[in-house]
Design a protein around this motif. Structure first.
Motif, PDB file in Angstrom:
ATOM      1  N   LEU A   3       0.686  64.934  50.661  1.00  0.00           N
ATOM      2  CA  LEU A   3       1.546  64.111  51.510  1.00  0.00           C
ATOM      3  C   LEU A   3       3.006  64.276  51.106  1.00  0.00           C
ATOM      4  O   LEU A   3       3.890  64.419  51.962  1.00  0.00           O
ATOM      5  CB  LEU A   3       1.130  62.645  51.402  1.00  0.00           C
ATOM      6  N   VAL A   4       3.265  64.262  49.819  1.00  0.00           N
ATOM      7  CA  VAL A   4       4.635  64.464  49.322  1.00  0.00           C
ATOM      8  C   VAL A   4       5.140  65.845  49.726  1.00  0.00           C
ATOM      9  O   VAL A   4       6.292  66.003  50.148  1.00  0.00           O
ATOM     10  CB  VAL A   4       4.677  64.287  47.789  1.00  0.00           C
ATOM     11  N   ALA A   5       4.268  66.852  49.627  1.00  0.00           N
ATOM     12  CA  ALA A   5       4.659  68.210  49.991  1.00  0.00           C
ATOM     13  C   ALA A   5       4.999  68.307  51.475  1.00  0.00           C
ATOM     14  O   ALA A   5       5.949  68.997  51.866  1.00  0.00           O
ATOM     15  CB  ALA A   5       3.532  69.186  49.654  1.00  0.00           C
ATOM     16  N   ALA A   6       4.240  67.606  52.326  1.00  0.00           N
ATOM     17  CA  ALA A   6       4.514  67.618  53.762  1.00  0.00           C
ATOM     18  C   ALA A   6       5.860  66.971  54.059  1.00  0.00           C
ATOM     19  O   ALA A   6       6.629  67.453  54.905  1.00  0.00           O
ATOM     20  CB  ALA A   6       3.399  66.903  54.511  1.00  0.00           C
ATOM     21  N   ALA A   7       6.151  65.876  53.358  1.00  0.00           N
ATOM     22  CA  ALA A   7       7.449  65.224  53.539  1.00  0.00           C
ATOM     23  C   ALA A   7       8.580  66.153  53.111  1.00  0.00           C
ATOM     24  O   ALA A   7       9.579  66.309  53.825  1.00  0.00           O
ATOM     25  CB  ALA A   7       7.499  63.922  52.746  1.00  0.00           C
ATOM     26  N   ALA A   8       8.426  66.777  51.956  1.00  0.00           N
ATOM     27  CA  ALA A   8       9.468  67.666  51.438  1.00  0.00           C
ATOM     28  C   ALA A   8       9.661  68.891  52.324  1.00  0.00           C
ATOM     29  O   ALA A   8      10.761  69.441  52.394  1.00  0.00           O
ATOM     30  CB  ALA A   8       9.118  68.091  50.010  1.00  0.00           C
ATOM     31  N   ALA A   9       8.589  69.312  53.010  1.00  0.00           N
ATOM     32  CA  ALA A   9       8.692  70.463  53.909  1.00  0.00           C
ATOM     33  C   ALA A   9       9.468  70.122  55.177  1.00  0.00           C
ATOM     34  O   ALA A   9       9.911  71.021  55.891  1.00  0.00           O
ATOM     35  CB  ALA A   9       7.297  70.966  54.265  1.00  0.00           C
ATOM     36  N   GLY A  10       9.615  68.821  55.456  1.00  0.00           N
ATOM     37  CA  GLY A  10      10.372  68.408  56.630  1.00  0.00           C
ATOM     38  C   GLY A  10       9.522  68.079  57.834  1.00  0.00           C
ATOM     39  O   GLY A  10       9.964  68.268  58.982  1.00  0.00           O
ATOM     40  N   ALA A  11       8.312  67.564  57.620  1.00  0.00           N
ATOM     41  CA  ALA A  11       7.444  67.209  58.736  1.00  0.00           C
ATOM     42  C   ALA A  11       8.140  66.212  59.666  1.00  0.00           C
ATOM     43  O   ALA A  11       8.873  65.325  59.211  1.00  0.00           O
ATOM     44  CB  ALA A  11       6.140  66.604  58.219  1.00  0.00           C
ATOM     45  N   SER A  12       7.900  66.357  60.957  1.00  0.00           N
ATOM     46  CA  SER A  12       8.496  65.443  61.927  1.00  0.00           C
ATOM     47  C   SER A  12       7.944  64.037  61.782  1.00  0.00           C
ATOM     48  O   SER A  12       8.639  63.053  62.049  1.00  0.00           O
ATOM     49  CB  SER A  12       8.250  65.949  63.355  1.00  0.00           C
ATOM     50  N   GLY A  72      12.575  64.388  53.108  1.00  0.00           N
ATOM     51  CA  GLY A  72      12.691  65.308  54.231  1.00  0.00           C
ATOM     52  C   GLY A  72      11.910  64.934  55.471  1.00  0.00           C
ATOM     53  O   GLY A  72      12.142  65.511  56.541  1.00  0.00           O
ATOM     54  N   ALA A  73      10.957  63.996  55.379  1.00  0.00           N
ATOM     55  CA  ALA A  73      10.187  63.585  56.551  1.00  0.00           C
ATOM     56  C   ALA A  73      11.110  62.904  57.560  1.00  0.00           C
ATOM     57  O   ALA A  73      11.937  62.072  57.185  1.00  0.00           O
ATOM     58  CB  ALA A  73       9.060  62.642  56.151  1.00  0.00           C
ATOM     59  N   LYS A  74      10.952  63.246  58.831  1.00  0.00           N
ATOM     60  CA  LYS A  74      11.819  62.659  59.857  1.00  0.00           C
ATOM     61  C   LYS A  74      11.413  61.224  60.192  1.00  0.00           C
ATOM     62  O   LYS A  74      12.265  60.381  60.463  1.00  0.00           O
ATOM     63  CB  LYS A  74      11.779  63.521  61.119  1.00  0.00           C
ATOM     64  N   ALA A  75      10.112  60.955  60.211  1.00  0.00           N
ATOM     65  CA  ALA A  75       9.626  59.609  60.553  1.00  0.00           C
ATOM     66  C   ALA A  75       8.360  59.332  59.762  1.00  0.00           C
ATOM     67  O   ALA A  75       7.597  60.252  59.430  1.00  0.00           O
ATOM     68  CB  ALA A  75       9.358  59.491  62.050  1.00  0.00           C
ATOM     69  N   LEU A 112       6.726  51.519  61.735  1.00  0.00           N
ATOM     70  CA  LEU A 112       7.374  52.791  62.045  1.00  0.00           C
ATOM     71  C   LEU A 112       8.780  52.776  61.469  1.00  0.00           C
ATOM     72  O   LEU A 112       9.574  51.862  61.757  1.00  0.00           O
ATOM     73  CB  LEU A 112       7.432  53.010  63.557  1.00  0.00           C
ATOM     74  N   VAL A 113       9.088  53.783  60.642  1.00  0.00           N
ATOM     75  CA  VAL A 113      10.415  53.912  60.039  1.00  0.00           C
ATOM     76  C   VAL A 113      10.957  55.289  60.386  1.00  0.00           C
ATOM     77  O   VAL A 113      10.352  56.314  60.044  1.00  0.00           O
ATOM     78  CB  VAL A 113      10.356  53.738  58.509  1.00  0.00           C
ATOM     79  N   ASP A 114      12.072  55.321  61.095  1.00  0.00           N
ATOM     80  CA  ASP A 114      12.690  56.594  61.459  1.00  0.00           C
ATOM     81  C   ASP A 114      14.201  56.443  61.481  1.00  0.00           C
ATOM     82  O   ASP A 114      14.747  55.433  61.002  1.00  0.00           O
ATOM     83  CB  ASP A 114      12.154  57.116  62.802  1.00  0.00           C
ATOM     84  N   ALA A 115      14.903  57.413  62.044  1.00  0.00           N
ATOM     85  CA  ALA A 115      16.364  57.388  62.034  1.00  0.00           C
ATOM     86  C   ALA A 115      16.927  56.225  62.841  1.00  0.00           C
ATOM     87  O   ALA A 115      18.086  55.828  62.647  1.00  0.00           O
ATOM     88  CB  ALA A 115      16.905  58.711  62.566  1.00  0.00           C
ATOM     89  N   ASP A 116      16.135  55.664  63.756  1.00  0.00           N
ATOM     90  CA  ASP A 116      16.594  54.552  64.587  1.00  0.00           C
ATOM     91  C   ASP A 116      16.357  53.194  63.949  1.00  0.00           C
ATOM     92  O   ASP A 116      16.765  52.160  64.504  1.00  0.00           O
ATOM     93  CB  ASP A 116      15.908  54.600  65.951  1.00  0.00           C
TER      94      ASP A 116
END
Length: 314
Positions: A170-179, A213-216, A228-232
């Motif tokens: 899960l950490v790796a997916a976030a660091a990779a920049g998953a949407s 790096g995760a977008k949301a 839900l936590v995102d840029a908005d």
């Protein structure tokens, strides 16, 4: 079309029991046997609600053959990548009060050649996909670095990526920049190394993963809804279920509904919660259909109570 990838699929057998008593012979009602694995469930839920999806699964042995037959019977488009190992089988024991006991096998190891074959199939199929969804536990033999590379290659191919897994993956997916990543409460705590006892803790942990790096981050909290936590900003929601029957696959239904509902914002969160609540009201790991959804039962909060304490876990 939404492409799902389940690196460690399963056969899921769910049985209802009166109570779980160690050392006793338990009489059960007829069991439900369903195709399993988080990505498989996401595809099943999407297709049951008219959203095109295709599943990629490595599978092997008689169990793998049965998994393919079950998916074919449900009309799930799939690419089955043959492996030497035996597809795992999981058992869910459901008690009348809603208590669920899961017995999950670890699953087979993938050889280097088998993993390469799976990755090639995924990258080829992702070219026609609107989203790629990589879900579930990773095989015991798979280094987290190779999982991270799979995520990075999908992102580099321009495919929005959603990931639902746990631990270092899960950490790796976030660091990779998953949407989008979709952890539950326990997975959030494990990935961030912090206690998650309140809505504020959920948001802080989610922001920590976004900083990687995760977008949301779509955090599922079981009976206490989702965040839900995102840029908005932050949106929370809940969908009470009067008579819960099984929570198996509820998080997968949440993710499927979120993607079907627009992939971002309060409307997508509300749709995801409606799908998750419907899944909880069904036996085994059955995925909801349109007639099961009760969207009027969903409550969305744009100004959440961050100090709200989450229920204490046993």
């Amino acid at each position: 079309m939404i492409l799902t990838v389940t690196l460690n699929p399963s056969l899921d057998r769910a049985v209802a029991i009166e109570s779980l008593v160690r050392g006793e012979v338990l009489r059960v009602a007829p069991a439900h046997l369903d195709p399993g694995g988080k990505g498989v469930n996401v595809s099943r839920a999407l297709l049951a609600n008219g959203v095109p999806s295709r599943a990629v699964i490595p599978c092997g042995g008689p169990e793998g053959e049965q998994l393919v037959r079950l998916l074919a019977a449900e009309g799930v488009p799939m690419i089955a990548v043959p492996i030497a190992g035996r597809t795992r089988s999981n058992i869910t024991l459901a008690e009348p009060d809603g208590t669920i006991t899961k017995i999950n096998e670890p699953g087979p190891a993938l050889s280097g050649a088998e993993l390469k074959a799976v990755v090639e199939v995924v990258l080829s199929a992702a070219g026609s996909a609107d989203w790629a969804v990589v879900c579930g536990s990773i095989p015991p033999s798979l280094p987290v670095e190779e999982f991270s590379e799979l995520c990075s290659r999908l992102i580099d191919a321009g495919v929005p990526l959603a990931v639902d897994t746990s631990g270092p993956a899960l950490v790796a997916a976030a660091a990779a920049g998953a949407s989008l990543i979709k952890p539950n409460r326990e997975e959030l705590a494990q990935a961030t190394g912090r206690a998650v006892n309140s809505t504020e803790d959920v948001v802080s942990a989610a922001q920590q993963l976004r900083a990687l790096g995760a977008k949301a981050v779509l955090a599922s909290l079981g009976a206490e809804g989702a965040v839900l936590v995102d840029a908005d900003g932050v949106v929370t929601g809940i969908a009470p279920v009067a008579e819960p029957r099984s929570n198996v696959g509820a998080g997968d239904a949440l993710l499927a509904g979120f993607l079907a509902g627009g992939t971002a914002g309060a409307e997508a969160l509300a749709e995801g919660l409606a799908w998750a609540a419907a899944a909880v009201s069904l036996p085994g790991s059955r995925m909801p259909r349109p007639g099961d959804l009760r969207r009027d039962h969903v409550h969305i909060h744009h100004r959440p109570d961050l100090v709200r304490q989450l229920l204490t876990r046993d």
